[in-house]
Every structure is written in structure tokens, then in C-alpha cells.
Design a protein around this motif. Sequence first.
Motif, PDB file in Angstrom:
ATOM      1  N   TYR A 166     -32.642 -45.521  27.871  1.00  0.00           N
ATOM      2  CA  TYR A 166     -31.795 -44.740  26.964  1.00  0.00           C
ATOM      3  C   TYR A 166     -32.331 -43.346  26.650  1.00  0.00           C
ATOM      4  CZ  TYR A 166     -29.848 -49.367  26.370  1.00  0.00           C
ATOM      5  OH  TYR A 166     -29.289 -50.588  26.628  1.00  0.00           O
ATOM      6  N   ILE A 167     -33.591 -43.095  27.003  1.00  0.00           N
ATOM      7  CA  ILE A 167     -34.197 -41.808  26.650  1.00  0.00           C
ATOM      8  C   ILE A 167     -33.473 -40.670  27.373  1.00  0.00           C
ATOM      9  CG2 ILE A 167     -36.319 -40.441  26.734  1.00  0.00           C
ATOM     10  CD1 ILE A 167     -37.913 -42.971  26.666  1.00  0.00           C
ATOM     11  N   SER A 186     -31.724 -48.394  21.501  1.00  0.00           N
ATOM     12  CA  SER A 186     -31.758 -49.290  22.655  1.00  0.00           C
ATOM     13  C   SER A 186     -30.991 -50.543  22.275  1.00  0.00           C
ATOM     14  CB  SER A 186     -33.185 -49.657  23.041  1.00  0.00           C
ATOM     15  OG  SER A 186     -33.659 -50.698  22.216  1.00  0.00           O
ATOM     16  N   GLY A 219     -38.994 -43.653  22.779  1.00  0.00           N
ATOM     17  CA  GLY A 219     -37.766 -44.409  22.942  1.00  0.00           C
ATOM     18  C   GLY A 219     -37.909 -45.451  24.028  1.00  0.00           C
ATOM     19  N   SER A 263     -28.467 -40.918  24.261  1.00  0.00           N
ATOM     20  CA  SER A 263     -28.705 -42.363  24.210  1.00  0.00           C
ATOM     21  C   SER A 263     -27.440 -43.108  23.796  1.00  0.00           C
ATOM     22  CB  SER A 263     -29.818 -42.686  23.210  1.00  0.00           C
ATOM     23  OG  SER A 263     -30.926 -41.854  23.409  1.00  0.00           O
ATOM     24  N   ASP A 304     -30.375 -38.172  20.705  1.00  0.00           N
ATOM     25  CA  ASP A 304     -29.645 -39.344  20.196  1.00  0.00           C
ATOM     26  C   ASP A 304     -28.254 -39.445  20.823  1.00  0.00           C
ATOM     27  OD1 ASP A 304     -31.431 -40.484  18.465  1.00  0.00           O
ATOM     28  OD2 ASP A 304     -30.383 -39.935  16.613  1.00  0.00           O
ATOM     29  N   TYR A 349     -33.258 -41.991  35.565  1.00  0.00           N
ATOM     30  CA  TYR A 349     -33.296 -41.748  34.117  1.00  0.00           C
ATOM     31  C   TYR A 349     -33.588 -40.277  33.806  1.00  0.00           C
ATOM     32  CZ  TYR A 349     -33.584 -46.856  33.784  1.00  0.00           C
ATOM     33  OH  TYR A 349     -33.345 -48.192  33.903  1.00  0.00           O
TER      34      TYR A 349
END
Lengths: 313, 469
Positions: free
Chosen positions: B190-191, B151, B186, B210, B207, B242
Amino acid sequence: MESQQKPQTTGISSKKVEEVEEISWINIELKNLVCAHVRFGTDCNCIRGAVRRRLSASHSFTLNPNRSKTPVESIMNLNNFQVAEPRPMPVFVLADVSGSMTGEKIQTLNSALREMISSLRTVQDLRGKIEVAVITFGASVTVVSELTAVDDLEIPELAAAGSTRMGAALDCIRDMIERDAMIPARAFTPTVILVSDGIPTDLPKEIKQKVESGEAKREDLLGWPALKALHISTRAGKTVRLAMGIGEDADFDILQAFVNTPGVPVIRAQDSRGIERFFNWVTMSIASRSVSRNPNLPVLTGLDQFADGELVL
Amino acid sequence: MPHNATDKLTVFDTQGHPYILTRVVGQGAQGVAYEEESGDYIVKIVTATDSIRRAELSRRFRWLCNRQIPENSRLALPVATLASPQLGYVMRRVRGHQSLTLLLRPMKLDSVGEWYNASTGGLRRRLLLAAQLAASFRLLHLAGLAYCDLSDTNILVARDPRIVSLVLIDPDNISVSGKAEALVLGTPRYIAPEVLRGSHQPDSLTDTFSLAVLIFQLLRLNHPFLGDAVLASAPDAEENAYCGELPYIDHPENVSNRSTHVLPVESVCTTKLAELFNKAFVEGVNARGRRPTPGEWEDACLAAADNTTSCSVCGATFYPRRHASGSGACACPWCDEIGTFPPALILQDVVERGGGRIYRKVGSLVLRPGETEIVARHFVRTALEEQHGGCGTASFSWDTTTGDISVRNQGMPELLYRRAAGSTLISIPSGKSAALQHETVLYFGYLTEGVAVRCAQLHVTSAKQAPKE
């Protein structure tokens, strides 16, 4: 002045450009342009944005919606770009400034409020911008500060005097929250923080008698018109409510009825450290809300800093 | 705040070293971070009371301290764990850095241009920071680990906008990829969608999602799924975005989630970067394996940075585009200043085979006023070069007043150039310079039968000036 010259376009007039919905090929030349908004089509095939170029610079661009999503030359000046406005994150502080708050309590409340504001200023967040309103209630209800961005907020020193007109204060914030102009639909649900050290003096007679004799049940308190109106109103009812009672004379049943959310405790502050701890918890709760998955629910992390006797569940 | 100077707390690490805590620097869901008296360390203390969680964290901190994390991975790792009854760890303090959040949202009162360029370093710095972050993830993933909680608040960047330096803090969630017993999932923005939907635990593929979101925000200043409609409605609507239920704001076909609050793709992305974003946010939403890898992001960001030029008036960095008024000019997208179109090297791989040559364009490098250096990634190292001891560099200099361009060999075993097609190859010995002209071809390495070398052809846009006003 030359800059007042009308934009000239060849092939199509600037007025018409906005009306074109379906386009195949357009060739436009803009001359003597100072500022114009150009928009083609309805979606991704459009060029949006302001054109701000030097006077004699002429621009031509060709657009083929079937082939290219972007014009041959982008004419947007990036300085006209606007970053998305963060969502307002309103916080209402309802502070008891009755006569009994005189002395150390009001001093601590003043400094704890200032600490909270300065901590909230350092919250770096992409989603929300924190706005704070401060309303005091004593003999009368005063909006000390309307909702103001936390960076611009200056709260005068609060002074204690008079009775505890909590009901009138609740009516006041309900009214503020229900006003659309003040809190847009895209805002986070407001947080309402209630701080009091005594029994409201504007309770209806029947409830007042029950409270004084210690017989008041939760239903009685929830029936208090000021609280009932708050809880059933569309927007104010959905707020995240946090409360602190200062000292032994605070009425925790009324504060609990105000919060009226399972699992959310009322904080009992015995001294100035307790008041500071409460505002610290409130700060954390506000700061972490914007990064939580459902930003409309209260965040209860940080409760472990309180001693058992400080939590009234 | 509860922790005043009056109640200084001393904690000890497992080696018995004391730390006198002075100031709270951060508070999160899991704990509090303190500065300590020497100023060299940050001490993180877990405040969670749940015993199972504490045991898991304790195990994790010890594991992290003993873990071989690749060097250059730009992670602020724990250097010691705290002794009981405290639970937490000590890490080295990162000086002169601040939160990356400050690069994602302009400070009040700043004009966007001033903020994006002068105060935070502009497009070129953002691309180089993105490349550093991607490189860090590449190294972590190669070591079989996943960061799991990317993040903006977990990244620090140099305060000085001229310095490209980035550090990942909050290593608490680093796990062996695919084996995460996730303590936190997370930060919502960004998750990865599959983690939000609950079908996967964080791993190296989440990852990469993100990472793509973060790079997107760094360059374009908005979230890839927060279109105008989402931002105009209540905050709850963001969750659908999201979760990947709404299309990418630049989706090639589905236009239902467009955004007007995003820097234009053509202004801040190369074709390659735009392609990678499409891959990440169209197919990559559900097809985890199709997400661009950290290595792809690193290469694309470095290549994009190679193709930026800077404005002589406002200092902004941008991709030079040909200006309509004349081929020798390009306009600054921030201040409209019309400047000289910079010379560029077109990098190509050449294979010589039986007298014929095969050329393949691999990239380009825009020369900056003054010196521009060619580095290892700009050419192929051949076995022969290794034999001759390293590959050195070549430095180009571009004098913007005279327009002169020259190259200097800095330790390259072989640097050759040809002025025009058909003319002879001339060698530039190490330490020597040569003047270059439009279409001069340079060869880095040995032109040997069957061996690929990299060549660079210089392109100078005709010096015709933009019309005077």
C-alpha cells in the motif's frame, strides 16, 4: 442433448476467432452456446473468459478497438473468475529425533511444532500461502510430510530413537528444494529450520575428530560436503536458515555453519520454554516476511524475547 | 506460544487502573496486542528495546490520547497510556468485527461468487465500506492529520455481511500531515511509490495513494500494479511494481502489465470509479497532487452503490445492464438469472430562469425491491428549505410483483411531481404518498426563480419480460 449442439456464430466461426490478430469491427452472434472461450486480438481489445449462459440465450456483441476498450455487453460470467494464486511460502522443518531427544525434549518438540502449525494457519496474508514439510533425522532420514498447505497439514507424533544423521537430512532437503516441480519460480525463497540436540553422527572422519577435540574451525565445518553442497546450490543456498540447539550437548558451531548468515543467531534452548520461544520466533519471522519489503531476507524482529544466553551469534 | 494462561501479566495505565492480560491477539514488528480480563479493551505493549524509539513512541502515545480526532472518523483511538516501565496504550475493543483481509482473498473451497456475495456482502457492501473508509480519511485529512499506515490488516469490518461497518485500528502512526517522523513507512503493498523510493515521508497525499490501492483491491480483487507477468515471476519483481515502475494493469495505452486475475472493470466499477482509478494509477503515480481525494472516492462509491440492484435468486448485487434479449431484462453476472430491469431515478439539478429551465444530470438512483430512501446527499438543500426546518426524506417503494411504484413524503417541506410534460405540478404533503409512472418528474424543494433545486425523473424500463426458455 441440446447442450451438445455446437456453438453457432454468424459472421465468423468460433475457431477463427482465436486466430484473428488485428480486427477493426466484428459483429458476432453466438447461439446455443454452452461453453466457449472467445478471444480477440492480442491485448486490451480482447474479450477473454468463458461464456456460460443459458442454452437458448443468444448473445451478440460489437467490438471496435478504436473506440471502446470494452465490449458492448460483457459476456463473462463472474463465477468463472479466478483470484490470483498466492505465492507458495515453503517452510522445511528438519528435526533431530535421535535417541538423546527421548523424553521431555521430544514431547516439547512435538507440541511446539503443533503450536507453530496452528499459529501459521491463522496468518492472514494476501501474498503468500504457507506450506510446510517435516523431515526427521535419527538413524535414518524420514520425510514425515512433503510440502503441504498448512491448512491440510497433519504431523504424526515424532518419536526419538537412533543416531543423528544430520548430513543425510541436509542432502535430502537440498534435493527437495532443487526440484522445480516442488517449488515454482514464483514462490518465496524457502525457510529451513534445523533443530538438533547433538553432534551429527555422519560427519566425515577428519571433521568428526576435530569436532570432538574442539579444534574444528568454521572453514572446516563449512567444508563438510553436506553443508557445502547446500550452501553452493543455486536455490537451496539462497534459503532463509534458522536453527536451534537444544541442551548443552548441541553443537552450536555446526548449527552456526548451517545458518551461515551474518547477524542471524542460533537459538540455544535450555528447556521446554526455550523450545516454545524458538518456534514462536520462527512463526513471527515467517509471518512478517510476506509483508516485508524484500520478502527474501530473514526478518529478525522478535529476537528481544530471548535472554542473552539464548542467542548464539 | 509464550503467553499461556498460567503467566497472566497485570499492567497499569497512568491513572493506576489495572489490566489483567489474558491472550495475545496480535504480534507485529513494534509490539504485542493483548486481550484483557474485562473483555472491553485491547492493550498494546511495545516490545522494541531501542531507547530512542521508545521515547518517540511514548511521546506519540501521549499526543494521540490528547488529540482532538474528529468524531465519526471510525478510528479506534487510545483511551489511556500504560504506566512505566511498560510502554504502550489501551484501546476499546471492537466487537463483532474481523480483518478486512478476509474480503480480499477467498477462503479455501468457497466458490468465488459465494464468497464475494453471500459470505462477504457483495459489491454494494464493498462500495459502502469503501465510502466509509474514504469518509474516515476525509475527516482525518481535514483535521490536518494523516493515517500513514493503511493496510488491510489495519482495518476491521463487521463480521455480519449485512452490516456495513468499518473501524481503523493501529492508530500508532497517525501524524500531523507533512510532519511525520515516520517510525514505519507502512505496508509494502500500500505504500506510495514516492515513499518507497525514499523521496517523501508519509503524509496525506501518500494516504490517498494507499486508499486508492485498498479500494481497488476491495472491488477488483487484485493489486493495481500486479499484472500476470509480475505474479508469475519471483517475489522480488513485486517491488518494481510497488515503486510505480510498471504500468497500471488497466493502463489506457501501455498494455505490458495486463492482468487476467482481476474482476472486469465494467462489472464492478462505474465509469466514474474507473476514471478515478485511472487518475490515481496513471497520472497519480508521480503527480501526487492529481490523486483523487478521499472526498471524491466517497462520492463515487456512494453513487456507485446507489446504482446497484440485487439478484432475486442468488442475492448478488450488481450494476444492472440491459440484456440483449429484451429491454425489460437484465442478467445477473454471477448466476445468469434474468430479472426485471429495475426502475431508476435520474437526478438532475434544475435552475429556472426567466421561464426557461436548465437541467444538469447529477446522478441516478436505482430503486431496490421494497423501500428505497432518498437522503440528504441526493438533493440540494436550499436556504428556503433550511428556513422551513430541515429537508426530510422521501421514500420510494417498488412492488416487484405488480410493478407499482410510489413515493412517500417523510418530512420534506415541499415535494412536487408532474406526471407528464405540460401537466400541472401536484404537491405531496408530508406523510402522504403518490403513485408514480414512467417519466414522472419529482421536484424536491421550491421552484423559485434563480434557485437551483434537484429534480428526479423516474425511468421504468418497459415491462416486457425476458423470453421464457
